[in-house]
Every structure is written in C-alpha cells, then in structure tokens.
Design an enzyme around this catalytic site. Sequence first.
Site, PDB file in Angstrom:
ATOM      1  N   SER A 119     -35.704  -9.846 -33.125  1.00  0.00           N
ATOM      2  CA  SER A 119     -35.327 -10.333 -31.799  1.00  0.00           C
ATOM      3  C   SER A 119     -36.277 -11.429 -31.289  1.00  0.00           C
ATOM      4  CB  SER A 119     -35.255  -9.135 -30.845  1.00  0.00           C
ATOM      5  OG  SER A 119     -34.643  -9.500 -29.654  1.00  0.00           O
ATOM      6  N   HIS A 172     -28.538  -3.852 -31.784  1.00  0.00           N
ATOM      7  CA  HIS A 172     -29.830  -4.517 -31.700  1.00  0.00           C
ATOM      8  C   HIS A 172     -30.977  -3.544 -31.989  1.00  0.00           C
ATOM      9  CE1 HIS A 172     -31.861  -8.148 -30.523  1.00  0.00           C
ATOM     10  NE2 HIS A 172     -32.696  -7.488 -29.758  1.00  0.00           N
TER      11      HIS A 172
END
Length: 419
Positions: free
Chosen positions: A187, A390
Amino acid sequence: MFKFLLFAVLATVALARRSPHADYIEELYKQNEGRYSSNVIEDALLDVPGLLLKYGYPIEIHKVITEDNYVLEAHRIPHGRGQLYDPNRPIVFVMHGLLSSSADFLVLGPGSGLGYILADAGYDVWLGNARGSYYSRQHLYLNPDQLGNADFWKFTYDEIGNIDLPSFIDYILDVTGKTQLHYIGHSQGCTTFLILNSLRPEYNEKFLSFQALAPAAYFIYNDFDFFKFAAPYEAPVTYINYNYLGLGEFLGNREALTWVAVNLCNEDGPIYRICQKIMSLESVGHVNTTITPIILGHTPAGASIRQLAHFGQAVNTKLFRRYSHRPIENIELYGSPVPPAYDVSQVTVPVHLYHGLGDYVTNSSDILYLAQQLNNVIGVKEVERPSFTHFDFIWGIDAKELVYDDVVAVLDEVEANKK
Ligand SMILES: *[C@@H]1O[C@H](CO)[C@@H](O)[C@H](O)[C@H]1NC(C)=O
Ligand SMILES: *[C@@H]1O[C@H](CO)[C@@H](O)[C@H](O)[C@H]1NC(C)=O
C-alpha cells in the site's frame, strides 16, 4: 480509547457488506494447524523485537537518522530460524502501509508472516518504519507529544518517500557493504517507493526488484464510500488540526490501543463480539479471528493527519502528485500554485504488481492504470481468490499461499538470473 471505539464503529458501518466465507476459513483452519501464534495475548503485548526473539529468530534494531533529524527504526532479521548468518544473503527491504508498522509482516506468526518467510527462504530481511509510526516516533529536536505544537507532525508520505526511504536504503547498503537490494511494499509502502524513484531517479539503480502489494498511487476508479465521504473535508480538517488544535497525529497511541485489544477484545472481554465481527467481515478479509487481539494490538500504529490529507487530495483530484499546501506556499515550494505530479515513468526498477479484486481501498482498476504508467512492469498478478482485500495482503489466512509464495519465487528468480 474513545478514538478507537469511534474508529471501530465507523469501520463497522463503512465495512458491513456480506457475511464471511465461514466454510472456506474452517477448511484452512484444518490444513494449517500450528502455523500461527502460540499465545495470542502474549503476541498482542510483545513488540516486534520481542516477537522475533520469542519465535527464535535473530533480531537487530537499527536507528537511522534522516537529514531532517527524524530518528527511524529498522528491524533486521539477518537470517532464518536455526540458520547461520551468511554475508552473501541477498537483502530485502520491506515497507509497511499507512497507520501500520514493521509488525504487519509478523502478526500472522512464523510460517505465515512475510518477514519470517523471507528470512527462512534465505534473505537478509530489513523491515522499515516510517516517521511518525510507533517505532519511529522520535526526532533529535522535536517532541511528538508536545501539545499545541505539531511541528513534528508536519510531514506527509512525500517526506517518507523522498527522505526516509533513501536514508534507510543508504544505511543498509552501507552496513552490509552491498550495492543493491530488493524492495517489497504494501500500500503506502509502494506509494513511497514510487515517490523516491520519481523524485530521485538516481536511486533506481540501487534496486534489483520492486514487488508492489496493493500499491496506492491513483484513485481514479476507486468507489469506496468512505473515501468519497471523507475526502472533501481534507482541507478544513487539516487546517484546523494544525493551526488551532496543534494536533498532527492520528491513531498513534499503541499502548492504549493494545490495552483495548487485550482487555476488551479478548475472549472474555466485553466487546469481544464486536472485535470478532469487524475482523471477520468479508470487506476486511479472510482473517483468522483468533488472532484479532494480535492484529489490533499492533495496528493502527499512528500516522500524521497530513498523510491522510494527502491521500484525501489524491482521491479528490484523481492525481498522483505532491502535497498541496496553500497556493502561496505551493509557489514557494514547487514554483507553481498547484503541486507537480510524480512522474512515475522515471521508475525503471523491474516491477511486479499484485492486486485483489475485493480490494476497495486500492482498487484493481487503479493498479492496472498504474501499471500502464510504469515503464518496466514485469508482472501483474491478480490474486486468485476474487474476494481478496487490501488487508488480506498482511492479515489474510491464505496470504502465504496466494501471495507470499509468489513473492519469494520472484526474488529467487531474480537472484538465480544474476548468477
Ligand atoms: C488461528 O490462530 C490460532 C491462534 O494462533 C491457531 O491456534 C490456529 O491454528 C489458527 N488457525 C489456523 C488456520 O492456523
Ligand atoms: C473498483 O472500481 C470499479 C470501478 O469504479 C467498481 O465497479 C468496483 O466495485 C471497485 N471494486 C471494489 C472492490 O470496490
């Protein structure tokens, strides 16, 4: 604590979608007996060096001072469990995402966490910690806790990429006497890599490979309701926090959060069910809910409000560019009233991108768009399970099988081709 509960409630509201795949997780539970933490509460309370020691891994703590005097901490796992140190081991630097820390790569436990897996696979593993996060909340002259003075917190992920990363990289190459290393990011750990090599292209040659797990850069296709709701308030919230409240930190008190995780989220705790519910939501991921206290004991690990604001700007403008201050400051800093875009075409390191179709934070379409902007993409991998989120990249019960095994295979291949 209130902050945390509010966050938890917001998260529940924002994330509640479908029910989890209970059968799928049950099946994995059976297959993976013994691969995780041996004592959940203990692991929630231990810090990163403590976790590594407990599981029999070597650990070195390195303090790296940046040119603007932040004191950063890197955690090195020089070799795997029961192995001997060999100076020829290739180096891998691993960088965490927003509100996280080096603990991200260990919370899954030995045999499952990426940090352990890389060390056991023959790599010299360095886990970074960005300025302002739990292990790097230190500065030679500024006090992160000084009320009414947010100077410590006046940074965004621009500084993490432009200053923290090169400090870590130069330090590691210096200590090990090597000239190149591998990079893995999750990320924001990828955002910062792209920033480093766009702003300082001379760094490209120091990297053998870049593996980007759910890279955050563009938010063009993203349709996450929470971002749409929060992003427009980015400017006033940031302004009020820095200029009137003197606050620059967001969700940084690990002691308090760990206390909540251990005392309230444990099996007999009053909000056990809420904690379990959050972690078992399909939109969080396929998490082994038994380790909820470990995950919540280490995350969130703090960030600056400006970091969140910078992501807010990216969502608002749909551009990957430097932080926008007020126009007059932008002129001073960048020579124009609007900030310049990061030129990711400057990134020449061979890149492998990983994305999950269930990831509403860094949407697959945005990652494919990023791939088109880059010049040296070697692989783009859509994670096999379509609901992969995620957070599955760091907490997922099947992260090893679906992602980490491939990550190691890429490293091994690059190394084999060098010889
Ligand atoms: C889930 O975590 C608990 C605690 O560490 C562990 O005993 C159990 O084996 C884990 N499940 C799987 C699939 O390994
Ligand atoms: C990703 O973006 C597309 C296009 O905006 C959208 O249809 C899809 O639902 C998004 N995926 C997730 C998991 O949010």
